[in-house]
Design a protein around this motif. Structure first.
Motif, mmCIF file in Angstrom:
data_model
loop_
_atom_site.group_PDB
_atom_site.id
_atom_site.type_symbol
_atom_site.label_atom_id
_atom_site.label_comp_id
_atom_site.label_asym_id
_atom_site.label_seq_id
_atom_site.Cartn_x
_atom_site.Cartn_y
_atom_site.Cartn_z
ATOM 1 N N ALA A 1 0.834 -1.206 0.000
ATOM 2 C CA ALA A 1 0.000 0.000 0.000
ATOM 3 C C ALA A 1 0.869 1.257 0.000
ATOM 4 O O ALA A 1 0.632 2.181 -0.778
ATOM 5 C CB ALA A 1 -0.927 -0.007 1.216
ATOM 6 N N THR B 1 -2.210 6.287 2.268
ATOM 7 C CA THR B 1 -2.676 4.965 2.693
ATOM 8 C C THR B 1 -3.377 5.068 4.037
ATOM 9 O O THR B 1 -2.868 5.689 4.965
ATOM 10 C CB THR B 1 -1.475 4.009 2.827
ATOM 11 N N ASP C 1 -7.136 0.626 4.400
ATOM 12 C CA ASP C 1 -6.514 0.043 3.192
ATOM 13 C C ASP C 1 -5.650 -1.152 3.567
ATOM 14 O O ASP C 1 -5.724 -2.220 2.952
ATOM 15 C CB ASP C 1 -5.582 1.058 2.499
#
Lengths: 208, 208
Positions: free
Chosen positions: A35, A44, A48
DNA sequence: GTCTATAGCCCGATAGAC
DNA sequence: GTCTATCGGGCTATAGAC
């Protein structure tokens, strides 16, 4: 469910296996690394990361104090690994040592691009205390490459108007691979290592 | 009140003067460029930008549609300027053309490090539509450097096992200056340009 | 064109059940 | 060790006075 194929996970799992346990902590860290590399640390969210790891947002905090702690673990282990890639090269001849070192270091930045991007581009998101830890590792990396250049010049193998400047340029060239490399491109990580080893020797060549 | 000295503002104001009007819009853009370069796009808030420009948070939206629009303006003008730095070099000899081009391009990434960092490291924060616009400019930059290498090889001035790979490496070397350069370091932008011109010629040298 | 005030949303992190 | 639910706060962007 995750957004990564099994192959990618397997590869990364392999590379983090000895550094991070237990399993759930490692899955979370790999999810975070992907990520952060894809979108950047600040873009991020913990949601996530959790979604990529197939867990709930709260699960992040079972194994890590904070989002920044997750970044620090990736950055620290990543720096240690990239330093180890350099120091693993042992060759008595300065030219061969430089060629093998550059090949390995450039190749690492392509092969482990995900980790490398976090290592190289998220330094500024670390807390001051954590930044100090990786800054020390970065100093060792720079010193190591400077030493190879210095040894080569002393041995009469290299010639350059600016030892430290050229060492910096060689390092910079390898590091920037993490920015432009795409796994679906024409060049393999090994191709890049081979090309860059040649370029580094040219940069330090005695005859221009 | 701003967090920049008058000198820095004057320099940047000069460099954006013809591209952005009116005055308040330009001040806002310069403030945004510094904030994005320092902390990254996503870590920068519209409040940060407004505070640096000495205005209220709402003032951002008088001249720009969104925070992303501000990023796009910086990225677009920055790409155009860096492309112009390349194309301004005109020299019949391939070696001289390459040396001057690399010196100018590397120097630009040091001298205008603030803009250069946004240009090189915030591509992923652009909307797909805006990204497409700057991607086209980046393609032109890459093509331009490839052409110089190709011309030099055809003229017998350069020798390389991989034309496109070496062109990519030369570009990469210059771009990465934006990552490591610090205005308070030992090397001036001009020093870096001079060193890098020499390194680029070595990378393309006929004798190894 | 610039301000103050705030709507509406999403974030990092925590509480407490299981 | 993992979940659901949620708190407190900060974010982008807008509304409306001047």
């Amino acid at each position: 469910m995750t957004s990564l194929g099994e192959g990618e996970y397997a590869l990364l799992d392999q590379s983090w296996h000895d550094a991070i346990t237990p399993d759930a902590a490692r899955r979370m860290l790999i999810a975070a690394a992907h990520a952060f590399a894809d979108k950047g640390y600040h873009a991020t969210t913990t949601r996530d990361i959790a979604a990529r790891a197939g867990m709930s947002p709260a699960a992040v905090y079972i194994h890590y104090r904070s989002k920044e702690d997750l970044l620090f673990q990736i950055s620290k282990v990543g720096h240690e690994r990239s330093l180890k890639v350099l120091t693993a090269v042992q060759d008595p001849d300065p030219r061969d040592r430089m060629a093998k070192t550059v090949a390995a270091f450039a190749r690492w930045h392509a092969e482990f691009r995900t980790t490398a991007r976090v290592v190289q581009y998220e330094l500024g998101s670390l807390s001051p205390e954590h930044h100090a830890v990786v800054a020390e590792l970065r100093r060792k990396i720079e010193t190591h490459v400077r030493q190879i250049v210095e040894d080569g010049v002393k041995a009469g193998s290299f010639e350059t108007p600016d030892q430290n400047g050229t060492a910096l340029a060689v390092l910079s060239l390898c590091i920037d691979v993490a920015r432009w490399y795409r796994p679906d491109g024409k060049r393999t990580p090994e191709d890049i290592g081979t090309l860059y080893a040649d370029l580094a020797l040219r940069m330090l060549s005695k005859s221009v």
